[in-house]
Design a protein around this motif. Structure first.
Motif, PDB file in Angstrom:
ATOM      1  N   ILE A   1       0.832  -1.200   0.000  1.00  0.00           N
ATOM      2  CA  ILE A   1       0.000   0.000   0.000  1.00  0.00           C
ATOM      3  C   ILE A   1       0.871   1.256   0.000  1.00  0.00           C
ATOM      4  O   ILE A   1       0.356   2.359  -0.107  1.00  0.00           O
ATOM      5  N   PHE A   2       2.170   1.060   0.112  1.00  0.00           N
ATOM      6  CA  PHE A   2       3.141   2.153   0.018  1.00  0.00           C
ATOM      7  C   PHE A   2       4.225   1.713  -0.965  1.00  0.00           C
ATOM      8  O   PHE A   2       4.804   0.639  -0.807  1.00  0.00           O
ATOM      9  N   LYS A   3       4.480   2.543  -1.958  1.00  0.00           N
ATOM     10  CA  LYS A   3       5.489   2.198  -2.959  1.00  0.00           C
ATOM     11  C   LYS A   3       6.681   3.132  -2.941  1.00  0.00           C
ATOM     12  O   LYS A   3       7.748   2.776  -3.417  1.00  0.00           O
TER      13      LYS A   3
ATOM     14  N   THR B   1       6.814   9.339  -0.881  1.00  0.00           N
ATOM     15  CA  THR B   1       5.669  10.267  -0.905  1.00  0.00           C
ATOM     16  C   THR B   1       4.383   9.577  -0.470  1.00  0.00           C
ATOM     17  O   THR B   1       3.494  10.227   0.078  1.00  0.00           O
ATOM     18  N   ASP B   2       4.263   8.272  -0.697  1.00  0.00           N
ATOM     19  CA  ASP B   2       3.071   7.542  -0.255  1.00  0.00           C
ATOM     20  C   ASP B   2       2.976   7.541   1.274  1.00  0.00           C
ATOM     21  O   ASP B   2       1.904   7.784   1.839  1.00  0.00           O
ATOM     22  N   TYR B   3       4.081   7.258   1.950  1.00  0.00           N
ATOM     23  CA  TYR B   3       4.087   7.261   3.410  1.00  0.00           C
ATOM     24  C   TYR B   3       3.717   8.650   3.943  1.00  0.00           C
ATOM     25  O   TYR B   3       2.906   8.784   4.863  1.00  0.00           O
ATOM     26  N   LYS B   4       4.326   9.665   3.344  1.00  0.00           N
ATOM     27  CA  LYS B   4       4.056  11.039   3.783  1.00  0.00           C
ATOM     28  C   LYS B   4       2.598  11.410   3.560  1.00  0.00           C
ATOM     29  O   LYS B   4       1.975  12.057   4.411  1.00  0.00           O
ATOM     30  N   LEU B   5       2.055  11.010   2.414  1.00  0.00           N
ATOM     31  CA  LEU B   5       0.670  11.328   2.112  1.00  0.00           C
ATOM     32  C   LEU B   5      -0.284  10.634   3.085  1.00  0.00           C
ATOM     33  O   LEU B   5      -1.239  11.240   3.569  1.00  0.00           O
ATOM     34  N   TYR B   6      -0.016   9.372   3.398  1.00  0.00           N
ATOM     35  CA  TYR B   6      -0.858   8.648   4.354  1.00  0.00           C
ATOM     36  C   TYR B   6      -0.863   9.377   5.700  1.00  0.00           C
ATOM     37  O   TYR B   6      -1.925   9.608   6.283  1.00  0.00           O
TER      38      TYR B   6
ATOM     39  N   THR C   1       5.141  -1.857   4.582  1.00  0.00           N
ATOM     40  CA  THR C   1       4.904  -1.758   3.144  1.00  0.00           C
ATOM     41  C   THR C   1       3.508  -2.219   2.744  1.00  0.00           C
ATOM     42  O   THR C   1       2.896  -1.627   1.859  1.00  0.00           O
ATOM     43  N   ASN C   2       2.984  -3.245   3.403  1.00  0.00           N
ATOM     44  CA  ASN C   2       1.677  -3.753   2.997  1.00  0.00           C
ATOM     45  C   ASN C   2       0.601  -3.672   4.077  1.00  0.00           C
ATOM     46  O   ASN C   2      -0.497  -4.209   3.899  1.00  0.00           O
ATOM     47  N   HIS C   3       0.894  -3.022   5.188  1.00  0.00           N
ATOM     48  CA  HIS C   3      -0.127  -2.838   6.220  1.00  0.00           C
ATOM     49  C   HIS C   3       0.261  -1.696   7.153  1.00  0.00           C
ATOM     50  O   HIS C   3       1.395  -1.222   7.114  1.00  0.00           O
ATOM     51  N   VAL C   4      -0.708  -1.285   7.959  1.00  0.00           N
ATOM     52  CA  VAL C   4      -0.463  -0.214   8.928  1.00  0.00           C
ATOM     53  C   VAL C   4      -0.908  -0.665  10.310  1.00  0.00           C
ATOM     54  O   VAL C   4      -1.814  -1.488  10.455  1.00  0.00           O
ATOM     55  N   HIS C   5      -0.237  -0.103  11.308  1.00  0.00           N
ATOM     56  CA  HIS C   5      -0.630  -0.240  12.710  1.00  0.00           C
ATOM     57  C   HIS C   5      -0.833   1.168  13.248  1.00  0.00           C
ATOM     58  O   HIS C   5       0.057   2.012  13.114  1.00  0.00           O
ATOM     59  N   LEU C   6      -1.979   1.408  13.846  1.00  0.00           N
ATOM     60  CA  LEU C   6      -2.258   2.683  14.500  1.00  0.00           C
ATOM     61  C   LEU C   6      -2.791   2.389  15.891  1.00  0.00           C
ATOM     62  O   LEU C   6      -3.635   1.511  16.051  1.00  0.00           O
ATOM     63  N   VAL C   7      -2.285   3.103  16.880  1.00  0.00           N
ATOM     64  CA  VAL C   7      -2.871   3.039  18.212  1.00  0.00           C
ATOM     65  C   VAL C   7      -3.546   4.393  18.401  1.00  0.00           C
ATOM     66  O   VAL C   7      -2.896   5.434  18.352  1.00  0.00           O
ATOM     67  N   ILE C   8      -4.870   4.351  18.566  1.00  0.00           N
ATOM     68  CA  ILE C   8      -5.672   5.564  18.570  1.00  0.00           C
ATOM     69  C   ILE C   8      -6.502   5.647  19.840  1.00  0.00           C
ATOM     70  O   ILE C   8      -7.195   4.690  20.201  1.00  0.00           O
ATOM     71  N   GLU C   9      -6.425   6.803  20.480  1.00  0.00           N
ATOM     72  CA  GLU C   9      -7.300   7.092  21.622  1.00  0.00           C
ATOM     73  C   GLU C   9      -8.439   7.965  21.114  1.00  0.00           C
ATOM     74  O   GLU C   9      -8.220   8.903  20.356  1.00  0.00           O
ATOM     75  N   THR C  10      -9.643   7.617  21.512  1.00  0.00           N
ATOM     76  CA  THR C  10     -10.813   8.372  21.081  1.00  0.00           C
ATOM     77  C   THR C  10     -11.375   9.157  22.265  1.00  0.00           C
ATOM     78  O   THR C  10     -11.054   8.868  23.413  1.00  0.00           O
TER      79      THR C  10
ATOM     80  N   TYR D   1      -6.744   8.286   0.942  1.00  0.00           N
ATOM     81  CA  TYR D   1      -5.452   7.727   0.549  1.00  0.00           C
ATOM     82  C   TYR D   1      -5.618   6.749  -0.621  1.00  0.00           C
ATOM     83  O   TYR D   1      -4.859   6.791  -1.597  1.00  0.00           O
ATOM     84  N   ALA D   2      -6.607   5.857  -0.533  1.00  0.00           N
ATOM     85  CA  ALA D   2      -6.824   4.867  -1.593  1.00  0.00           C
ATOM     86  C   ALA D   2      -7.138   5.546  -2.924  1.00  0.00           C
ATOM     87  O   ALA D   2      -6.635   5.118  -3.974  1.00  0.00           O
ATOM     88  N   GLY D   3      -7.943   6.582  -2.898  1.00  0.00           N
ATOM     89  CA  GLY D   3      -8.251   7.305  -4.129  1.00  0.00           C
ATOM     90  C   GLY D   3      -7.011   7.888  -4.763  1.00  0.00           C
ATOM     91  O   GLY D   3      -6.815   7.798  -5.984  1.00  0.00           O
ATOM     92  N   ASN D   4      -6.149   8.469  -3.946  1.00  0.00           N
ATOM     93  CA  ASN D   4      -4.898   9.032  -4.448  1.00  0.00           C
ATOM     94  C   ASN D   4      -3.992   7.933  -4.996  1.00  0.00           C
ATOM     95  O   ASN D   4      -3.410   8.074  -6.065  1.00  0.00           O
ATOM     96  N   PHE D   5      -3.862   6.838  -4.248  1.00  0.00           N
ATOM     97  CA  PHE D   5      -3.014   5.713  -4.658  1.00  0.00           C
ATOM     98  C   PHE D   5      -3.498   5.156  -5.995  1.00  0.00           C
ATOM     99  O   PHE D   5      -2.709   4.934  -6.915  1.00  0.00           O
ATOM    100  N   ASN D   6      -4.804   4.918  -6.102  1.00  0.00           N
ATOM    101  CA  ASN D   6      -5.362   4.354  -7.334  1.00  0.00           C
ATOM    102  C   ASN D   6      -5.099   5.252  -8.533  1.00  0.00           C
ATOM    103  O   ASN D   6      -4.764   4.775  -9.619  1.00  0.00           O
ATOM    104  N   LYS D   7      -5.232   6.542  -8.335  1.00  0.00           N
ATOM    105  CA  LYS D   7      -4.987   7.491  -9.429  1.00  0.00           C
ATOM    106  C   LYS D   7      -3.500   7.529  -9.794  1.00  0.00           C
ATOM    107  O   LYS D   7      -3.133   7.462 -10.966  1.00  0.00           O
ATOM    108  N   LYS D   8      -2.648   7.608  -8.776  1.00  0.00           N
ATOM    109  CA  LYS D   8      -1.205   7.709  -9.000  1.00  0.00           C
ATOM    110  C   LYS D   8      -0.652   6.487  -9.725  1.00  0.00           C
ATOM    111  O   LYS D   8       0.182   6.610 -10.623  1.00  0.00           O
TER     112      LYS D   8
END
Length: 187
Positions: free
Chosen positions: A26-28, A31-36, A60-69, A85-92
């Motif tokens: 999901i990151f190539k 700039t992909d990492y920065k955009l995410y 490279t193929n997944h993300v981990h986020l620890v989020i407090e709500t 992010y997916a829309g941008n990735f698909n277009k790019k």
């Protein structure tokens, strides 16, 4: 049939994971990492700071986020960041189809011990994947914010660092994380 709602309550802290469809990257490039990260930051601002990013590791193929709500479930937050992010990735990359493999997964973090283990797990993910030897060498994680090597206003490390002696929290957290690399008991 409607999807089962994720477990959540006001003030919940969650470990969120999302994987690329068919385990694809999901990151190539950089700039992909920065955009995410930019889309995550934008979602924090859009929802008026009702979500706090405690830790992250972008693999490279997944993300981990620890989020407090606070008083706002994370489903809209994740949907906003991931769909943009997916829309941008698909277009790019002229990619057709779903970027992410199904809906994100989330697990409630309900005690201090588990919070420490999850933060260490997230920060050691690049080491365990043999992408780097030391967690501070991986650019796309929040680890260096915890150790004081980098500042990033997106990250809220104070909850995790509060488990360690005041004035030594960054050094002690680093020892705690590195003890798992050496196979020591972090007790």
């Amino acid at each position: 049939m409607p999807r089962k709602k994720h477990k959540w309550y006001d003030g919940a802290i969650l470990h969120v994971t999302a994987r690329g469809n068919h385990r694809s990257n999901i990151f190539k490039d950089e700039t992909d990492y920065k955009l995410y990260l930019n889309y995550i930051k934008e979602a924090v601002e859009y929802y008026e700071n009702k979500h706090y990013i405690i830790a992250y590791a972008l693999m490279t193929n997944h993300v981990h986020l620890v989020i407090e709500t606070t008083d706002c479930d994370i489903s809209d937050f994740i949907r906003r960041a991931h769909s943009r992010y997916a829309g941008n990735f698909n277009k790019k990359y002229n990619y057709i189809g779903h970027l992410f493999q199904g809906r994100y997964k989330s697990e409630l973090i309900e005690d201090d011990k588990y919070m420490l283990e999850v933060s260490r797990y997230v920060h050691l993910n690049p080491v365990r994947a043999q992408m780097v030897e030391k967690p501070e060498d991986y650019r796309w994680s929040s680890y260096t914010v915890y150790t004081g090597e980098k500042e990033d206003k997106l990250i809220t490390p104070k909850r995790v660092l509060s488990y360690f002696n005041k004035g030594e929290e960054k050094e002690l957290y680093k020892k705690f994380v590195e003890s798992a690399i050496r196979g020591q008991n972090p007790g």
